[in-house]
Write a protein that holds these residues in place. Structure first.
Motif, PDB file in Angstrom:
ATOM      1  N   SER A  38      37.418  26.165  36.561  1.00  0.00           N
ATOM      2  CA  SER A  38      38.627  25.809  35.825  1.00  0.00           C
ATOM      3  C   SER A  38      39.417  27.072  35.477  1.00  0.00           C
ATOM      4  O   SER A  38      38.893  27.974  34.808  1.00  0.00           O
ATOM      5  CB  SER A  38      38.248  25.069  34.539  1.00  0.00           C
ATOM      6  N   GLU A  39      40.679  27.109  35.918  1.00  0.00           N
ATOM      7  CA  GLU A  39      41.530  28.255  35.601  1.00  0.00           C
ATOM      8  C   GLU A  39      41.724  28.363  34.084  1.00  0.00           C
ATOM      9  O   GLU A  39      41.724  29.465  33.527  1.00  0.00           O
ATOM     10  CB  GLU A  39      42.881  28.117  36.294  1.00  0.00           C
ATOM     11  N   HIS A  40      41.860  27.219  33.422  1.00  0.00           N
ATOM     12  CA  HIS A  40      42.046  27.219  31.969  1.00  0.00           C
ATOM     13  C   HIS A  40      40.837  27.859  31.264  1.00  0.00           C
ATOM     14  O   HIS A  40      40.995  28.636  30.324  1.00  0.00           O
ATOM     15  CB  HIS A  40      42.269  25.788  31.477  1.00  0.00           C
ATOM     16  N   TYR A  41      39.638  27.542  31.728  1.00  0.00           N
ATOM     17  CA  TYR A  41      38.434  28.121  31.133  1.00  0.00           C
ATOM     18  C   TYR A  41      38.381  29.627  31.380  1.00  0.00           C
ATOM     19  O   TYR A  41      38.028  30.405  30.488  1.00  0.00           O
ATOM     20  CB  TYR A  41      37.185  27.431  31.684  1.00  0.00           C
ATOM     21  N   LEU A  42      38.751  30.058  32.574  1.00  0.00           N
ATOM     22  CA  LEU A  42      38.748  31.492  32.880  1.00  0.00           C
ATOM     23  C   LEU A  42      39.747  32.241  32.003  1.00  0.00           C
ATOM     24  O   LEU A  42      39.492  33.375  31.603  1.00  0.00           O
ATOM     25  CB  LEU A  42      39.041  31.731  34.359  1.00  0.00           C
ATOM     26  N   GLU A  43      40.880  31.590  31.685  1.00  0.00           N
ATOM     27  CA  GLU A  43      41.869  32.207  30.790  1.00  0.00           C
ATOM     28  C   GLU A  43      41.271  32.468  29.414  1.00  0.00           C
ATOM     29  O   GLU A  43      41.584  33.467  28.767  1.00  0.00           O
ATOM     30  CB  GLU A  43      43.096  31.308  30.662  1.00  0.00           C
ATOM     31  N   GLN A  44      40.396  31.574  28.962  1.00  0.00           N
ATOM     32  CA  GLN A  44      39.740  31.761  27.663  1.00  0.00           C
ATOM     33  C   GLN A  44      38.739  32.918  27.714  1.00  0.00           C
ATOM     34  O   GLN A  44      38.529  33.605  26.709  1.00  0.00           O
ATOM     35  CB  GLN A  44      39.020  30.481  27.243  1.00  0.00           C
ATOM     36  N   LEU A  45      38.131  33.135  28.865  1.00  0.00           N
ATOM     37  CA  LEU A  45      37.119  34.185  28.989  1.00  0.00           C
ATOM     38  C   LEU A  45      37.721  35.568  29.195  1.00  0.00           C
ATOM     39  O   LEU A  45      37.124  36.566  28.799  1.00  0.00           O
ATOM     40  CB  LEU A  45      36.177  33.866  30.163  1.00  0.00           C
ATOM     41  N   ILE A  46      38.891  35.619  29.807  1.00  0.00           N
ATOM     42  CA  ILE A  46      39.470  36.922  30.133  1.00  0.00           C
ATOM     43  C   ILE A  46      39.950  37.659  28.879  1.00  0.00           C
ATOM     44  O   ILE A  46      39.921  38.888  28.831  1.00  0.00           O
ATOM     45  CB  ILE A  46      40.610  36.795  31.182  1.00  0.00           C
ATOM     46  N   ALA A  47      40.354  36.927  27.854  1.00  0.00           N
ATOM     47  CA  ALA A  47      40.868  37.561  26.628  1.00  0.00           C
ATOM     48  C   ALA A  47      39.841  38.489  25.977  1.00  0.00           C
ATOM     49  O   ALA A  47      40.164  39.651  25.685  1.00  0.00           O
ATOM     50  CB  ALA A  47      41.365  36.506  25.649  1.00  0.00           C
ATOM     51  N   PRO A  48      38.603  38.038  25.730  1.00  0.00           N
ATOM     52  CA  PRO A  48      37.640  38.978  25.139  1.00  0.00           C
ATOM     53  C   PRO A  48      37.303  40.149  26.061  1.00  0.00           C
ATOM     54  O   PRO A  48      37.045  41.257  25.586  1.00  0.00           O
ATOM     55  CB  PRO A  48      36.402  38.133  24.859  1.00  0.00           C
ATOM     56  N   LEU A  49      37.321  39.922  27.367  1.00  0.00           N
ATOM     57  CA  LEU A  49      37.062  41.017  28.310  1.00  0.00           C
ATOM     58  C   LEU A  49      38.185  42.051  28.252  1.00  0.00           C
ATOM     59  O   LEU A  49      37.937  43.252  28.325  1.00  0.00           O
ATOM     60  CB  LEU A  49      36.903  40.465  29.733  1.00  0.00           C
ATOM     61  N   ARG A  50      39.413  41.561  28.090  1.00  0.00           N
ATOM     62  CA  ARG A  50      40.559  42.472  27.955  1.00  0.00           C
ATOM     63  C   ARG A  50      40.486  43.207  26.616  1.00  0.00           C
ATOM     64  O   ARG A  50      40.680  44.420  26.550  1.00  0.00           O
ATOM     65  CB  ARG A  50      41.872  41.686  28.067  1.00  0.00           C
ATOM     66  N   ASN A  51      40.181  42.480  25.543  1.00  0.00           N
ATOM     67  CA  ASN A  51      40.081  43.100  24.215  1.00  0.00           C
ATOM     68  C   ASN A  51      38.974  44.146  24.152  1.00  0.00           C
ATOM     69  O   ASN A  51      39.079  45.115  23.395  1.00  0.00           O
ATOM     70  CB  ASN A  51      39.851  42.035  23.144  1.00  0.00           C
ATOM     71  N   ALA A  52      37.929  43.970  24.944  1.00  0.00           N
ATOM     72  CA  ALA A  52      36.822  44.927  24.969  1.00  0.00           C
ATOM     73  C   ALA A  52      37.140  46.128  25.862  1.00  0.00           C
ATOM     74  O   ALA A  52      36.342  47.062  25.941  1.00  0.00           O
ATOM     75  CB  ALA A  52      35.551  44.239  25.459  1.00  0.00           C
ATOM     76  N   GLY A  53      38.278  46.089  26.550  1.00  0.00           N
ATOM     77  CA  GLY A  53      38.672  47.201  27.392  1.00  0.00           C
ATOM     78  C   GLY A  53      38.036  47.212  28.772  1.00  0.00           C
ATOM     79  O   GLY A  53      38.076  48.223  29.462  1.00  0.00           O
ATOM     80  N   LEU A  54      37.474  46.078  29.187  1.00  0.00           N
ATOM     81  CA  LEU A  54      36.857  46.014  30.512  1.00  0.00           C
ATOM     82  C   LEU A  54      37.869  45.687  31.602  1.00  0.00           C
ATOM     83  O   LEU A  54      37.677  46.052  32.758  1.00  0.00           O
ATOM     84  CB  LEU A  54      35.721  44.990  30.524  1.00  0.00           C
ATOM     85  N   VAL A  55      38.932  44.958  31.239  1.00  0.00           N
ATOM     86  CA  VAL A  55      39.978  44.618  32.207  1.00  0.00           C
ATOM     87  C   VAL A  55      41.345  44.920  31.607  1.00  0.00           C
ATOM     88  O   VAL A  55      41.497  45.013  30.387  1.00  0.00           O
ATOM     89  CB  VAL A  55      39.927  43.124  32.641  1.00  0.00           C
ATOM     90  N   LYS A  56      42.323  45.065  32.507  1.00  0.00           N
ATOM     91  CA  LYS A  56      43.722  45.251  32.102  1.00  0.00           C
ATOM     92  C   LYS A  56      44.532  44.140  32.739  1.00  0.00           C
ATOM     93  O   LYS A  56      44.241  43.712  33.860  1.00  0.00           O
ATOM     94  CB  LYS A  56      44.256  46.598  32.595  1.00  0.00           C
ATOM     95  N   SER A  57      45.558  43.690  32.027  1.00  0.00           N
ATOM     96  CA  SER A  57      46.445  42.681  32.597  1.00  0.00           C
ATOM     97  C   SER A  57      47.703  43.357  33.128  1.00  0.00           C
ATOM     98  O   SER A  57      48.201  44.312  32.535  1.00  0.00           O
ATOM     99  CB  SER A  57      46.802  41.613  31.556  1.00  0.00           C
ATOM    100  N   ILE A  58      48.183  42.848  34.252  1.00  0.00           N
ATOM    101  CA  ILE A  58      49.401  43.332  34.886  1.00  0.00           C
ATOM    102  C   ILE A  58      50.378  42.167  34.902  1.00  0.00           C
ATOM    103  O   ILE A  58      50.068  41.103  35.439  1.00  0.00           O
ATOM    104  CB  ILE A  58      49.141  43.809  36.339  1.00  0.00           C
TER     105      ILE A  58
END
Length: 139
Positions: A38-58
């Motif tokens: 589910s893309e919607h579920y992945l959107e919920q998971l990416i936020a903490p990964l971004r906040n932890a500095g593991l990923v960047k959004s473009i």
């Protein structure tokens, strides 16, 4: 300790980004479609990964997500702790028996060792590495 879908799908996201490292941003939609998630579920998971500095959004039409650093420096433990919290098979405050407490601590430490020594780079190259270890003999 049982890893939930948060941890498993989060690791899937990170492995997909690791596989595309250096190639530009990857959309969550493409990750969701490729892995039938589910893309919607992945959107919920990416936020903490971004906040932890593991990923960047473009941002932008060709935007998406990229790893914030090399896949060889990000471990499965980094991802699991962000999404699942501390690694612990039991609540140690409830354990009074020193022998059982020692058992739980050793189990926790063993799990942490495996997670912390397994990088995204290792995970995305696992098939190639395991194939190289298999010998084929013909007579």
């Amino acid at each position: 300790m049982k890893i939930s879908t948060k941890g498993r799908y989060g690791l899937t996201i990170m492995m997909e980004l690791a596989a595309k490292f250096g190639e530009g941003p990857t959309s969550l939609k493409s990750i969701a479609e490729k892995n039938q998630l589910s893309e919607h579920y992945l959107e919920q998971l990416i936020a903490p990964l971004r906040n932890a500095g593991l990923v960047k959004s473009i941002r932008g039409a060709y935007g998406g997500y990229i790893l914030s650093r090399d896949p060889a420096t990000i471990t499965a433990g980094d991802v699991i702790r962000v999404l699942e919290g501390p690694i612990s098979p039991v609540d140690f405050t409830e354990e009074d028996d020193p022998a059982k407490r020692d058992l739980w601590l050793r189990i926790r430490d063993s799990i942490a060792e495996v997670l912390d020594s397994t990088t995204l780079d290792y995970l995305i190259n696992y098939h190639e590495q395991s194939a190289a270890d298999n010998y084929m003999f013909y007579i």
